[in-house]
Design a protein around this motif. Structure first.
Motif, PDB file in Angstrom:
ATOM      1  N   GLU A  12       0.853  -1.209   0.000  1.00 45.94           N
ATOM      2  CA  GLU A  12       0.000   0.000   0.000  1.00 45.94           C
ATOM      3  C   GLU A  12       0.881   1.248   0.000  1.00 45.94           C
ATOM      4  O   GLU A  12       0.613   2.217  -0.711  1.00 45.94           O
ATOM      5  CB  GLU A  12      -0.897  -0.023   1.247  1.00 45.94           C
ATOM      6  N   GLY A  13       1.968   1.201   0.783  1.00 45.42           N
ATOM      7  CA  GLY A  13       2.894   2.334   0.844  1.00 45.42           C
ATOM      8  C   GLY A  13       3.544   2.592  -0.501  1.00 45.42           C
ATOM      9  O   GLY A  13       3.762   3.746  -0.895  1.00 45.42           O
ATOM     10  N   LEU A  14       3.841   1.516  -1.231  1.00 41.80           N
ATOM     11  CA  LEU A  14       4.442   1.671  -2.565  1.00 41.80           C
ATOM     12  C   LEU A  14       3.463   2.376  -3.506  1.00 41.80           C
ATOM     13  O   LEU A  14       3.837   3.318  -4.224  1.00 41.80           O
ATOM     14  CB  LEU A  14       4.835   0.291  -3.122  1.00 41.80           C
ATOM     15  N   LEU A  15       2.195   1.941  -3.482  1.00 41.81           N
ATOM     16  CA  LEU A  15       1.194   2.574  -4.359  1.00 41.81           C
ATOM     17  C   LEU A  15       1.044   4.063  -3.994  1.00 41.81           C
ATOM     18  O   LEU A  15       0.938   4.915  -4.881  1.00 41.81           O
ATOM     19  CB  LEU A  15      -0.158   1.858  -4.234  1.00 41.81           C
ATOM     20  N   ARG A  16       1.070   4.331  -2.685  1.00 36.50           N
ATOM     21  CA  ARG A  16       0.938   5.732  -2.237  1.00 36.50           C
ATOM     22  C   ARG A  16       2.133   6.553  -2.727  1.00 36.50           C
ATOM     23  O   ARG A  16       1.970   7.647  -3.271  1.00 36.50           O
ATOM     24  CB  ARG A  16       0.841   5.754  -0.710  1.00 36.50           C
ATOM     25  N   ALA A  17       3.341   5.993  -2.571  1.00 35.33           N
ATOM     26  CA  ALA A  17       4.553   6.713  -2.999  1.00 35.33           C
ATOM     27  C   ALA A  17       4.509   6.996  -4.501  1.00 35.33           C
ATOM     28  O   ALA A  17       4.901   8.079  -4.951  1.00 35.33           O
ATOM     29  CB  ALA A  17       5.791   5.894  -2.649  1.00 35.33           C
ATOM     30  N   LEU A  18       3.997   6.034  -5.267  1.00 39.80           N
ATOM     31  CA  LEU A  18       3.902   6.237  -6.725  1.00 39.80           C
ATOM     32  C   LEU A  18       2.949   7.377  -7.046  1.00 39.80           C
ATOM     33  O   LEU A  18       3.247   8.237  -7.886  1.00 39.80           O
ATOM     34  CB  LEU A  18       3.409   4.948  -7.403  1.00 39.80           C
ATOM     35  N   ARG A  19       1.814   7.389  -6.357  1.00 43.26           N
ATOM     36  CA  ARG A  19       0.842   8.464  -6.616  1.00 43.26           C
ATOM     37  C   ARG A  19       1.415   9.817  -6.200  1.00 43.26           C
ATOM     38  O   ARG A  19       1.252  10.813  -6.892  1.00 43.26           O
ATOM     39  CB  ARG A  19      -0.470   8.183  -5.883  1.00 43.26           C
ATOM     40  N   GLU A  20       2.133   9.837  -5.063  1.00 45.63           N
ATOM     41  CA  GLU A  20       2.738  11.102  -4.599  1.00 45.63           C
ATOM     42  C   GLU A  20       3.775  11.612  -5.599  1.00 45.63           C
ATOM     43  O   GLU A  20       3.994  12.810  -5.718  1.00 45.63           O
ATOM     44  CB  GLU A  20       3.395  10.895  -3.235  1.00 45.63           C
ATOM     45  N   GLU A  21       4.406  10.686  -6.311  1.00 48.73           N
ATOM     46  CA  GLU A  21       5.390  11.121  -7.327  1.00 48.73           C
ATOM     47  C   GLU A  21       4.713  11.503  -8.645  1.00 48.73           C
ATOM     48  O   GLU A  21       5.377  11.746  -9.648  1.00 48.73           O
ATOM     49  CB  GLU A  21       6.419  10.012  -7.555  1.00 48.73           C
ATOM     50  N   GLY A  22       3.381  11.455  -8.652  1.00 50.16           N
ATOM     51  CA  GLY A  22       2.639  11.919  -9.824  1.00 50.16           C
ATOM     52  C   GLY A  22       2.296  10.844 -10.839  1.00 50.16           C
ATOM     53  O   GLY A  22       1.788  11.150 -11.927  1.00 50.16           O
ATOM     54  N   TYR A  23       2.565   9.582 -10.519  1.00 45.33           N
ATOM     55  CA  TYR A  23       2.244   8.517 -11.471  1.00 45.33           C
ATOM     56  C   TYR A  23       0.758   8.159 -11.422  1.00 45.33           C
ATOM     57  O   TYR A  23       0.128   8.212 -10.364  1.00 45.33           O
ATOM     58  CB  TYR A  23       3.027   7.243 -11.147  1.00 45.33           C
ATOM     59  N   THR A  24       0.232   7.756 -12.550  1.00 49.76           N
ATOM     60  CA  THR A  24      -1.062   7.076 -12.614  1.00 49.76           C
ATOM     61  C   THR A  24      -0.735   5.590 -12.537  1.00 49.76           C
ATOM     62  O   THR A  24      -0.074   5.060 -13.438  1.00 49.76           O
ATOM     63  CB  THR A  24      -1.772   7.380 -13.961  1.00 49.76           C
ATOM     64  N   VAL A  25      -1.152   4.929 -11.461  1.00 49.02           N
ATOM     65  CA  VAL A  25      -0.781   3.526 -11.284  1.00 49.02           C
ATOM     66  C   VAL A  25      -1.743   2.656 -12.087  1.00 49.02           C
ATOM     67  O   VAL A  25      -2.962   2.717 -11.907  1.00 49.02           O
ATOM     68  CB  VAL A  25      -0.805   3.110  -9.798  1.00 49.02           C
ATOM     69  N   ILE A  35      -9.650 -10.265 -15.606  1.00 47.60           N
ATOM     70  CA  ILE A  35      -8.636  -9.362 -15.062  1.00 47.60           C
ATOM     71  C   ILE A  35      -8.233  -8.394 -16.182  1.00 47.60           C
ATOM     72  O   ILE A  35      -7.802  -8.832 -17.252  1.00 47.60           O
ATOM     73  CB  ILE A  35      -7.375 -10.139 -14.612  1.00 47.60           C
ATOM     74  N   HIS A  36      -8.419  -7.127 -15.925  1.00 52.54           N
ATOM     75  CA  HIS A  36      -8.000  -6.091 -16.885  1.00 52.54           C
ATOM     76  C   HIS A  36      -6.927  -5.233 -16.219  1.00 52.54           C
ATOM     77  O   HIS A  36      -6.770  -5.270 -15.005  1.00 52.54           O
ATOM     78  CB  HIS A  36      -9.179  -5.188 -17.256  1.00 52.54           C
ATOM     79  N   TYR A  37      -6.243  -4.432 -17.015  1.00 51.61           N
ATOM     80  CA  TYR A  37      -5.381  -3.415 -16.443  1.00 51.61           C
ATOM     81  C   TYR A  37      -6.181  -2.113 -16.388  1.00 51.61           C
ATOM     82  O   TYR A  37      -6.826  -1.727 -17.369  1.00 51.61           O
ATOM     83  CB  TYR A  37      -4.127  -3.202 -17.302  1.00 51.61           C
ATOM     84  N   GLY A  38      -6.123  -1.458 -15.228  1.00 51.19           N
ATOM     85  CA  GLY A  38      -6.830  -0.195 -15.068  1.00 51.19           C
ATOM     86  C   GLY A  38      -6.154   0.606 -13.974  1.00 51.19           C
ATOM     87  O   GLY A  38      -5.154   0.166 -13.389  1.00 51.19           O
ATOM     88  N   GLU A  39      -6.723   1.771 -13.678  1.00 55.34           N
ATOM     89  CA  GLU A  39      -6.089   2.635 -12.665  1.00 55.34           C
ATOM     90  C   GLU A  39      -6.332   2.071 -11.263  1.00 55.34           C
ATOM     91  O   GLU A  39      -7.460   1.761 -10.890  1.00 55.34           O
ATOM     92  CB  GLU A  39      -6.623   4.063 -12.772  1.00 55.34           C
ATOM     93  N   ILE A  40      -5.250   1.943 -10.513  1.00 50.30           N
ATOM     94  CA  ILE A  40      -5.298   1.361  -9.166  1.00 50.30           C
ATOM     95  C   ILE A  40      -5.112   2.478  -8.140  1.00 50.30           C
ATOM     96  O   ILE A  40      -4.121   3.204  -8.190  1.00 50.30           O
ATOM     97  CB  ILE A  40      -4.148   0.326  -8.999  1.00 50.30           C
ATOM     98  N   GLY A  41      -6.078   2.587  -7.212  1.00 50.91           N
ATOM     99  CA  GLY A  41      -5.973   3.601  -6.177  1.00 50.91           C
ATOM    100  C   GLY A  41      -5.337   3.057  -4.905  1.00 50.91           C
ATOM    101  O   GLY A  41      -4.583   3.732  -4.228  1.00 50.91           O
ATOM    102  N   SER A  42      -5.656   1.796  -4.581  1.00 53.67           N
ATOM    103  CA  SER A  42      -5.127   1.189  -3.349  1.00 53.67           C
ATOM    104  C   SER A  42      -5.098  -0.325  -3.562  1.00 53.67           C
ATOM    105  O   SER A  42      -5.614  -0.825  -4.569  1.00 53.67           O
ATOM    106  CB  SER A  42      -6.028   1.523  -2.168  1.00 53.67           C
ATOM    107  N   ASP A 106       0.711  14.061 -21.746  1.00 59.43           N
ATOM    108  CA  ASP A 106       0.560  12.630 -21.480  1.00 59.43           C
ATOM    109  C   ASP A 106       0.795  12.308 -20.010  1.00 59.43           C
ATOM    110  O   ASP A 106       1.718  12.832 -19.394  1.00 59.43           O
ATOM    111  CB  ASP A 106       1.564  11.838 -22.325  1.00 59.43           C
ATOM    112  N   PRO A 107      -0.023  11.382 -19.475  1.00 60.67           N
ATOM    113  CA  PRO A 107       0.203  10.997 -18.075  1.00 60.67           C
ATOM    114  C   PRO A 107       1.441  10.123 -17.943  1.00 60.67           C
ATOM    115  O   PRO A 107       1.889   9.497 -18.909  1.00 60.67           O
ATOM    116  CB  PRO A 107      -1.061  10.186 -17.741  1.00 60.67           C
ATOM    117  N   GLY A 108       2.018  10.083 -16.754  1.00 58.84           N
ATOM    118  CA  GLY A 108       3.126   9.159 -16.475  1.00 58.84           C
ATOM    119  C   GLY A 108       2.534   7.915 -15.826  1.00 58.84           C
ATOM    120  O   GLY A 108       1.899   8.014 -14.776  1.00 58.84           O
ATOM    121  N   PHE A 109       2.691   6.791 -16.474  1.00 60.05           N
ATOM    122  CA  PHE A 109       2.103   5.566 -15.931  1.00 60.05           C
ATOM    123  C   PHE A 109       3.131   4.788 -15.121  1.00 60.05           C
ATOM    124  O   PHE A 109       4.304   4.682 -15.510  1.00 60.05           O
ATOM    125  CB  PHE A 109       1.615   4.654 -17.067  1.00 60.05           C
ATOM    126  N   ALA A 110       2.686   4.223 -13.990  1.00 57.12           N
ATOM    127  CA  ALA A 110       3.489   3.223 -13.276  1.00 57.12           C
ATOM    128  C   ALA A 110       2.771   1.898 -13.508  1.00 57.12           C
ATOM    129  O   ALA A 110       1.641   1.711 -13.047  1.00 57.12           O
ATOM    130  CB  ALA A 110       3.554   3.537 -11.802  1.00 57.12           C
TER     131      ALA A 110
END
Ligand code: SF4
Ligand code: SF4
Length: 363
Positions: A12-25, A35-42, A106-110
């Motif tokens: 969870e901390g990793l996902l938070r750090a990615l979002r704080e760095e401006g990535y769209t996870v 199972i699809h790929y989509g935006e992950i919030g948590s 363009d967004p930055g994707f993680a």
């Protein structure tokens, strides 16, 4: 490289750090029974406790266990984000403003993806960035992307990444590498694969992995190698396809193939696009780029006719490009062994079976 260990809170901390760095996870989630790929919030968005059953023309999800990454792959791949199915290139107005180009914001994707998809991105890089003509839109998105590979411990029934050397353990190209283990304890081994990954890893609390934890994870990956649903014999494959131009088996495939193009749309490496001009009544016009497929009749339409008018010739072209001519063009096969084209073919045509049939025919 040091192997660290994190728990669910660390993930969870990793996902938070990615979002704080401006990535769209972008990671796996359950949508429409797959199972699809989509935006992950948590981590609550991840497909915890889901497994997939895959076969030729067959895909089912079921609930079992507690893994967040217990599935193989779904129909989507990072190409939906790096090269979206359609994209506005420019707009021409009739009021004197001239041509307005797409703004390039363009967004930055993680990406939280499988090893085969990391290999798929690296093949797209070769095709779209390393040739004579570079795709500026892809370049912008790719430069901003971060890749987190999740090693595969539960391959699907149509997977053959082991044959293609692209999995179940990730090779090059990932910024961070995760392996999920759930036994007596539930944890994730995590390693940096780049300086950017190292910086991120330093931002989240982690512990050094013990030799026993590393052995357990390695055992799961070894186990996955023994459970590949499919295999593809690559010895002499390019030559086999070149020899098989007039093989009678193409006619057998043609009797089943619907020329729907599904295999190309789900394939993480297929990159063909076409241009479409859309006109409005106010005199403005737009030029769009959208995915195309070599299975359509229009794909090779030239001067009043299609070069590949039969479905047999279109299937032969597709598989020959994937496994033979792609090597001549880009120095690598155009297949990562993800098995999507087998699973999502409505009539279950299987690329590995086709190769076996060509071999039997003495091609
Ligand atoms: S050809 Fe099929 S198995 Fe190979 S990468 Fe494409 S979808 Fe995956
Ligand atoms: S091989 Fe299957 S998925 Fe591909 S075009 Fe033919 S029917 Fe469609």
């Amino acid at each position: 490289m040091t192997v660290r260990v994190i728990g669910k809170e660390g993930l969870e901390g990793l996902l938070r750090a990615l979002r704080e760095e401006g990535y769209t996870v972008v990671g796996p989630l359950v949508r429409d029974g797959a199972i699809h790929y989509g935006e992950i919030g948590s981590i609550g968005d991840l497909p915890e406790g889901y497994r997939d059953e895959q076969g030729a023309g067959r895909y089912r999800l079921r609930q079992e266990g507690d893994l967040f990454f217990g599935y193989a792959v779904g129909p989507g791949s990072p190409k939906y984000f790096l090269n979206p199915p359609e994209r506005l290139l420019f707009r021409v107005s009739s009021d004197g403003r001239g041509v307005e180009e797409e703004d390039g914001d363009d967004p930055g994707f993680a990406f939280l993806v499988r090893p085969c998809d990391v290999a798929g991105i690296s093949i797209r890089d070769r095709v779209l960035l390393e040739g004579e003509y570079r795709d500026p839109h892809y370049l912008r998105r790719r430069e901003k992307s971060l890749i987190i590979a999740v090693n595969c411990t539960h391959p699907g029934g149509t997977c053959f990444c082991l044959s293609m050397g692209t999995g179940p353990e990730v090779g090059d190209g990932a910024d961070l590498i995760l392996t999920e283990v759930s036994g007596k304890e539930h944890y994730f081994l995590i390693q940096a694969g780049s300086q950017r990954g190292k910086g991120l890893l330093e931002r989240i609390p982690s512990m050094e992995a013990s030799p026993a934890q590393i052995r357990e994870a390695e055992g799961l990956i070894e186990g996955a190698k023994g459970r590949m649903g499919r295999a593809l014999e690559r010895d002499g494959l390019k030559e086999l396809l070149y020899r098989s131009h007039d093989h009678p088996y193409w006619r057998d495939v043609e009797k089943r193939c619907l020329a729907c193009g599904n295999c190309t749309f789900v394939c993480p490496t297929c990159f063909c696009t076409t241009l479409e001009d859309r006109m409005a009544l106010d005199g403005s016009a737009e030029r769009w780029q959208r995915w195309d497929s070599c299975f359509t009749l229009d794909f090779t339409y030239l001067h009043g006719g299609s070069i590949r008018s039969s479905i047999a010739s279109r299937y032969r072209h597709w598989i020959t490009h994937k496994l033979a001519t792609w090597i001549d063009q880009f120095g690598t096969p155009g297949c990562v062994g993800c098995g999507r084209c087998i699973t999502w073919c409505p009539v279950g045509i299987d690329i590995t079976e086709v190769v076996e049939e060509l071999r039997k025919g003495g091609g």
